[in-house]
Design an enzyme around this catalytic site. Structure first.
Site: not given
Ligand code: NAP
Length: 473
Positions: A154, A250, A284
């Site tokens: 992303n 993460e 996210c």
């Protein structure tokens, strides 16, 4: 293959390699093949680790590492348009968001260069204990060793930058596995590092079979740290399989925002409209769940819906597009299914515009609907009326995620209650929790991760302290 499709090789030990096998990179918008990339497996990954090991046998001084990092900043600036278009093409990211990402990567490299120049240990106050009298002690910060890096689709440039740049600042060589859907920005970054004077082996990029490459990174003892950004199940499994390594994760979120009755409601609505649907919600920390105190609920929804309806859905290559495609058909079908299965009321969107999901707002879904408790990773947000800020904090905390959360309020008390009560790695006040500036300590708690990125924090993770004790004559 599109007429403009290119071929990219792997970057291993300072050489651009073919493997005889290819990975096709397709536009998530048109489906056209943009490029084919030489596909790596276990053998190429081992070769990359060998190259990284050789590189680290001749350490680069901090001033050289900083100079290289600064030269990459310059190259990213000079080639900004090309870099932004590459991100947009391979990720299907609207060009205006891709431009922001390309600029942020410059910031990431700049902060990493600063860290390279100030990397130092601490003095230990030895005579503070009787046993230490007559001794001098200090710590050195040593590179942890070879870093295995795995990145998601992303943010194909800046999240790779958040791994490569701190690793170089820390003096660690890297073997990077970019997402198979978006390896082109990572390969370009390796090219820019090479052109900036990085000697062979310090950065190696192996795109290809995830589990094969992952197995080598997990099993090879020379890899001392794995830095992973991506989905929870993959990340936690890697950590479980590599108990002797540092495994920095993460991961995802189901990002909540609280709008208190005393908030600046137009501001909150504007920020939610901008940050729930940008890049089709595939960040996210894309706003997903909005909890609004009942006193402000009607005003908030009335302000939000026209802003959402005004978003331009379409070709990510157009300068004025706000919302493009999600990464692939599988993701699109899953998101539509989650929208269909909600018990909430769909106030806007909920369907397709051509092949693209329209920005979707769902009112008052049940807490156990997928859109309420899982990460949607699509252009969807929920708005739920609540009786108090305390109830909103409970609901915000009610998932397994804990990356970033936010509150809009004019009350200091509400802001501080939220800052203390929200179980997240970061809390924003009167700003969307989608906000990130690249020097921030960024990362999650609970299932969202176990580390902080941002060059200062990542360099700390990628180095270890060595104590030196000197007996004074
Ligand atoms: P993903 O499917 O977990 O993929 C991430 C990376 O892991 C890709 O390079 C993938 O390779 C690789 N991978 C998959 N299986 C593997 C295995 N068995 N061993 C080693 N590597 C493996 O995640 P994604 O769909 O790309 O990204 C979306 C997720 O990332 C979301 O949950 C999002 O919230 C999270 N994310 C978190 C942050 C953060 O900073 N906290 C930032 C961005 C995204 P292939 O592409 O080859 O499958």
């Amino acid at each position: 293959m599109a007429a403009t499709a290119t071929e990219r090789k792997l970057f291993v030990g300072g050489e651009w390699l073919e493997t005889g096998d290819w990975l096709e990179v397709r536009s998530p918008y048109s489906g056209d093949v943009l490029a084919r990339v030489a596909k790596a497996g276990a053998a190429e990954t081992r070769r990359a680790v060998d190259a990284a090991e050789r590189a680290m046998q001749e350490p680069l001084p901090a001033n050289k590492r900083a100079e290289i990092l600064v030269r990459v900043v310059g190259a990213l600036g000079r080639r900004h348009d090309e870099v932004a278009r590459l991100i947009s093409d391979e990720a299907g990211k609207p060009l205006k968001a891709a431009r922001v990402e390309a600029q942020r990567a410059m910031s990431t490299y700049t902060f990493a260069a600063v860290e390279a120049r100030k990397l130092a240990g601490d003095m230990v106050p030895m005579d503070a204990a009787q046993a230490g009298e007559g001794k001098l002690a200090f710590t050195l910060r040593r590179p942890v060793g070879i870093v295995g890096a795995i990145s998601p689709f992303n943010f194909p440039l800046n999240l790779v930058a958040h791994k490569l740049a701190p690793a170089l600042a820390a003096g660690c060589a890297v073997v990077l596995k970019p997402a198979s859907q978006t390896p082109l920005s990572a390969l370009l970054l390796a090219e820019l590092e090479e052109e900036a004077g990085l000697p062979a082996g310090w950065v190696n990029v192996v795109a290809g079979a995830a589990s094969e490459i992952g197995d080598v990174l997990v099993e090879d003892d020379r890899i001392k740290l794995i830095t992973f950004t991506g989905s929870g199940p993959v990340g936690w499994k890697l950590k479980e399989r590599a108990p002797k390594k540092r495994v920095n994760l993460e991961l995802g979120n189901a990002t909540p925002v609280i709008v208190a009755a005393d908030a600046d409601v137009p501001l909150a609505a504007t920020k939610v409209a901008q940050n729930a649907f940008s890049f089709a919600g595939q960040s996210c920390i894309s706003v997903q769940r909005v909890y609004v105190e009942r006193g402000a609920y009607d005003e908030f929804v009335a302000a939000l819906l026209p802003l959402v309806d005004a978003l331009k859905v379409g070709d990510p290559g157009d300068e004025d597009t706000d919302v493009g495609p999600v990464i692939d058909e599988g993701a699109r079908d899953r998101i539509l299914e989650w929208i269909r299965s909600t018990s909430g009321e769909v106030l806007s969107g909920g369907d397709l515009e051509g092949e693209l999901i329209r920005p979707t707002v769902i009112a008052n879904p049940a807490p156990d609907d997928k859109v309420s408790c899982e990460e949607v990773f699509g252009p969807v947000c929920t708005v739920t009326a609540v009786d108090s800020v305390a109830e909103a904090i409970d609901l915000a905390n009610g998932t397994r995620y804990g990356l970033q959360a936010g509150i809009f309020t004019s009350s200091l008390e509400n802001a501080l209650r939220a800052a203390q009560g929200l179980e997240f790695g970061g809390v924003t006040v009167n700003e969307a929790p989608t906000f990130r500036s690249d020097q921030m300590p960024y990362g999650g708690v609970k299932d969202s991760g176990n580390t902080r990125e941002g060059p200062h924090y990542a360099v700390r993770e990628m180095t270890e302290e060595r104590l030196v004790v000197v007996e004074l004559p």
